[in-house]
Each structure stands twice: as C-alpha cells, then as structure tokens.
Design an enzyme around this catalytic site. Structure first.
Site, PDB file in Angstrom:
ATOM      1  N   ALA A  49      -7.115  -5.129   1.955  1.00 57.00           N
ATOM      2  CA  ALA A  49      -6.103  -4.393   1.194  1.00 57.00           C
ATOM      3  C   ALA A  49      -6.691  -3.067   0.741  1.00 57.00           C
ATOM      4  O   ALA A  49      -7.902  -2.851   0.848  1.00 57.00           O
ATOM      5  CB  ALA A  49      -5.671  -5.229  -0.007  1.00 57.00           C
ATOM      6  N   LYS A  50      -5.812  -2.218   0.203  1.00 57.70           N
ATOM      7  CA  LYS A  50      -6.239  -0.869  -0.175  1.00 57.70           C
ATOM      8  C   LYS A  50      -7.458  -0.848  -1.091  1.00 57.70           C
ATOM      9  O   LYS A  50      -8.273   0.061  -1.020  1.00 57.70           O
ATOM     10  CB  LYS A  50      -5.077  -0.130  -0.849  1.00 57.70           C
ATOM     11  CG  LYS A  50      -4.113   0.441   0.173  1.00 57.70           C
ATOM     12  CD  LYS A  50      -3.487   1.734  -0.323  1.00 57.70           C
ATOM     13  CE  LYS A  50      -2.701   2.393   0.801  1.00 57.70           C
ATOM     14  NZ  LYS A  50      -1.275   2.436   0.564  1.00 57.70           N
TER      15      LYS A  50
END
Ligand code: GLU
Length: 484
Positions: free
Chosen positions: A256-257
């Site tokens: 994820a980011k």
C-alpha cells in the site's frame, strides 16, 4: 487462429494509474505469450461506468509502451476479435446473457433496490440474494418485461455439488456450489458485470491462458461454471501471488501507499528506470531455472520465462532491491542519455551543472535513483562554510594545523600544474607528498576537504578538482586556507 497458439491478455480497468501489481500481471501475461510464440492481447475493462477516469486508457497504453510490452491486438492497433474496449461490446454481452437465460443457466431478476436493501439489513452480513426471482414463470417474466420493469440478469448457480478447477500455479481449487451466490451478470443499466463479460470476451478472443492477480482465485469456480454452461472450453488459469509490503515492525501486509510508491508513474517520478522496474518485477514472484543471474533485459526474459518458475508464495516488494537493479541500469546508460534523463531532477542550485559531462560521469556510477544526483553533485554548487574538524582524520593523522601548512605549500604547485586532468593532478599530489615526507593519503584528504567542504564526496580530491576546473578549484583552496 491455430488451435494451439497461446493467447494471453492483459485486461486492466482504467483507474488513472498503473499499480505495480497490475504491471507485473501485464508483464507475466506478456512473457508467457512471447516465450511460447503466442499472441498478447490488451482489453480495456470499462463496464463499471461509475468508476471511469478521463485519460486513464492513455496511462495504460503509455505504460505498456514505456516498458516495451508491445501487444498484437488491442485498442489503437485493432485485431480480428475487436472491439477491445468492453463498453463498445455491450450488444455482444446482451446476446450471450440471453443465451444463458434460454439454456436455463441464468434468469431475470426484477427485485427492487428497496427489497435488496432490506435483505441486507435482515440477513446476516454476506447472506446475499435470496434467489427470489429464480423460479419466476415464463409468463411472469414476460409480463414484467412488457410492463417495462427494471431488471438484472443473474447466474443460476447449481445448488449442490462442488465446482473445481486446476490453477497452473495454485493447484486444485474448489468451492461448494451451495456457497455460490446467484451473481449478477447484466446490470439494470444494460452493462455487464466484470464477472460475466470477461468470460465472454476471453472465450470470443480465444484466450488460452488467463493470467491475473490471486484476488480472483476463489471466484474462478463461478467463471468456470459459465464456460461449462455455454459449452466452451475453459482456459488455463494462472493466478499470481500477492504482492506484500514490509511494515516498520518487520511484519508484511498487502502493498500500500504507506510502504512507498505503488504505481509505475510514481516509481518513474522517484527516478527509477522502466528497464529496472521490468527486471525487478519479473523476479517478484518468478525465478529462472539453473542460474543465479538476476539481470535480464525484456528481450532475454522473453526467451526464458516459464509458468513453472512462478511461485504461489506472496512476494515482498523490496525498494532497496529495486534501487540495486536501478543503479545497474543507470550505469548501463550511455552518458548523453543519462544526462538527458537526469536533467529534470537537478534542483535550482545545481541546474546550471546539468550539462557538465565530467560531473555527470562521476555522478552516474554512484547513484541508485535519479534524484540522488543532487546529493552527489552538491559539491559543485559552491564551497560551504564548514567546521575545521573535518580536516581531522585518524588514519591519515591529519588535522587543521596540518591542513594549514599543506594547503600553503600545495596551492602554488597546483596553480602551476601543466595540465588540469585527473591523472596529472594525482601524480602531482603524490610527488608533493613524497617531497614533504607526508603520506599521500594525508595530502589527498586535506585537499578533498578544502575543495569541497564536505565529509562525504562522490570522488577523491583530484576527481573533484578535475570537475571543478583549475580556477574554481584553486579559488576554493585559497578560501579554505584563509579560513584556517
Ligand atoms: N479488470 C480486471 C482488473 O483490473 C481484470 C481481471 C482479469 O484479468 O480478469 O482487476
């Protein structure tokens, strides 16, 4: 189409950016086709009209171009099985949905939104649709249609037994049919769902190998049932392992980011080269046989890639490893190409040095991502104020007092150097050290600090001086001496 031609596809939904996981899917799908002299097809899956993003298809096609994943059929290039954009194939899905209804494998459902919402409220979470319209009579259906009632078409799942399939990577996967929902195939807006249209398209486009992320692993029995209902041959399924990110506490979770850049576009912005990204992604879930070599160009991968080298274990995205691949590909660039690519990354202070070939050559071999040019080239911008403690080096037994006497004596020698190139400057400083009965290392240390004002530099004293040129280097040495 010959019966044994391998045909794979990449079927992205246009989201506006290319997630690393999607790019890996595209790459593996591409490589399976190429390694088998097959065809690679691109199909845009845009039937979720609420999620359309302007320009998103361009992003996908540009990514494929930047990474060298050329496709044989798809948007722009066309092909015998087009159109390759699902929103342009609406009538096709309608026809096939009707065929399923006629064969008894699907049915019209007229349930209102209110009724469905109340089911969700009453039932346990995930209880799903209660099959209310599954057994409507032909007359009831016709009356509802004549009344212009809004409807969806649902798949009629078998109520007993199990459905299984053999995944080329995960092995045998099966589900109890009683657990399968009567999923929607055609929505009220006349668009098909992904669950339906990808099956129709994969069949009509002659796809032999469906390569995609493992999030579809457990829904695939439903898709296999659609193939069976139509009497079509099922494709080979290759579900790819999950991509995880490393958390700060050492655990891993879905990438994820917060782990770092997760799209191809962001990786490019962060100064990674497409070649490095492709090489790294190839190894993110696959490895070649009989070799420990890790550097492979796309051309090489096309020859050696094989499905049996794909692992089902989750792959952990390692930014350091990617940087390591990247430094290799940066070094491989011809100098002019490197300079062109690095140029946009220089900050205001260093912009003026972006065209300096010697500086670029020095920096090129010492960075792993392009923005690092700034850190490495910083010495070129000017001589900073610095603490005379920097002259202290235990190994060479140097200090500020010694720097003062060395600089006083060495500046005239350098000023009068016959030529200003690295080898000559190196020889000059070595001879100077010998004359003065000093260690060469001590002289080099002092000159390097005096000329850069930095503890860590991308090169030694003479390399820095060569890049700076005679006037600038000598002026800096004088300034540093005056500060002592
Ligand atoms: N449009 C789907 C996605 O982007 C494709 C899945 C598939 O390859 O079947 O996830």
């Amino acid at each position: 189409m010959s019966n044994n031609t391998v045909r794979t596809r990449f079927a992205p939904s246009p989201t506006g950016y290319m997630h690393i996981g999607n790019l890996r899917t595209a790459l593996y799908s591409y490589l399976i086709a190429r390694a088998n002299q097959g065809k690679f097809i691109v199909r845009i899956e845009d039937t979720d009209q609420e999620r359309l993003v302007d320009g998103a298809v361009d992003v996908i096609l540009k990514t494929l171009k930047d990474t060298g994943l050329d496709y044989d059929e798809g948007p722009v290039v066309g092909g015998d099985f087009g159109p390759y954009i699902q929103s342009e194939r609406k009538d096709i899905y309608k026809k096939y949905a009707q065929e399923l209804v006629d064969k008894g494998h699907a049915y019209y459902c007229f349930c209102s939104k209110e009724r469905l919402d109340s089911l969700h409220k009453e039932g346990e979470i995930g209880a799903g649709y209660d099959r209310h319209c599954r057994d409507l009579s032909k007359e009831e259906v016709e009356k509802n249609l004549a009344d212009g009632k809004s409807y969806v078409i649902r798949q009629k799942m078998p109520l007993e037994g199990v459905t299984g399939y053999d995944d080329a990577i995960f092995g045998h996967i099966e589900t109890e049919n009683s657990e399968l929902q009567d999923q929607i195939l055609m929505k009220a807006d006349g668009f098909p769902t992904y669950n339906f249209c990808h099956v129709v398209d994969d069949h009509l486009m002659g796809i032999t190998h469906v390569v995609r992320g493992s999030e579809y692993l457990t829904s695939t029995p439903k898709y296999a049932l659609l193939y069976d209902a139509f009497g079509w041959e099922r494709p080979v399924y290759c579900h790819l392992p999950l991509i995880m990110g490393k958390n700060e506490d050492g655990s891993v979770s879905k990438l994820a980011k917060r782990h770092g850049a997760v799209s191809f576009q962001d990786l490019l912005k962060n100064g990674y080269l497409p070649e490095a990204i492709v090489n790294y992604l190839a190894f993110l879930g696959w490895c070649p046989k009989d070799t420990t070599e890790e550097f492979f160009t796309l051309e090489e991968l096309k020859k050696i890639f094989s499905i049996d080298g794909i692992s089902k274990a989750p792959a952990v995205f390692d930014y350091e490893k990617l940087a390591w691949f990247n430094s290799h590909y940066i070094k491989e660039l011809p100098l002019d190409k490197f300079m062109e690519m690095a140029k946009p990354y220089y900050n205001e202070e260093l912009k003026a040095f972006a065209d300096d070939e010697r500086l670029a050559a020095m920096v090129q071999t010492r960075i792993s991502t392009l923005p690092e040019v700034n850190e490495k080239a910083a010495f070129a911008a000017g001589l900073p104020e610095f603490d005379s403690q920097l002259y202290v080096n235990k190994k060479n037994k140097t200090n500020a007092d010694m720097a003062k006497s060395v600089l006083t004596a060495v500046i005239p020698v350098l000023e009068n150097a016959e030529q200003w190139d690295n080898d000559l400057l190196f020889a000059l400083l070595k001879d100077f050290a010998a004359d003065q009965e000093l260690k060469a290392g001590a002289v080099m240390w002092i000159v390097r600090i005096a000329v850069s004002g930095m503890a860590v530099t991308p090169g030694g004293a003479t390399e820095l001086m060569t890049v700076l040129g005679r006037d600038e280097a000598v002026a800096r040495l004088k300034t540093s001496l005056s500060r002592l």
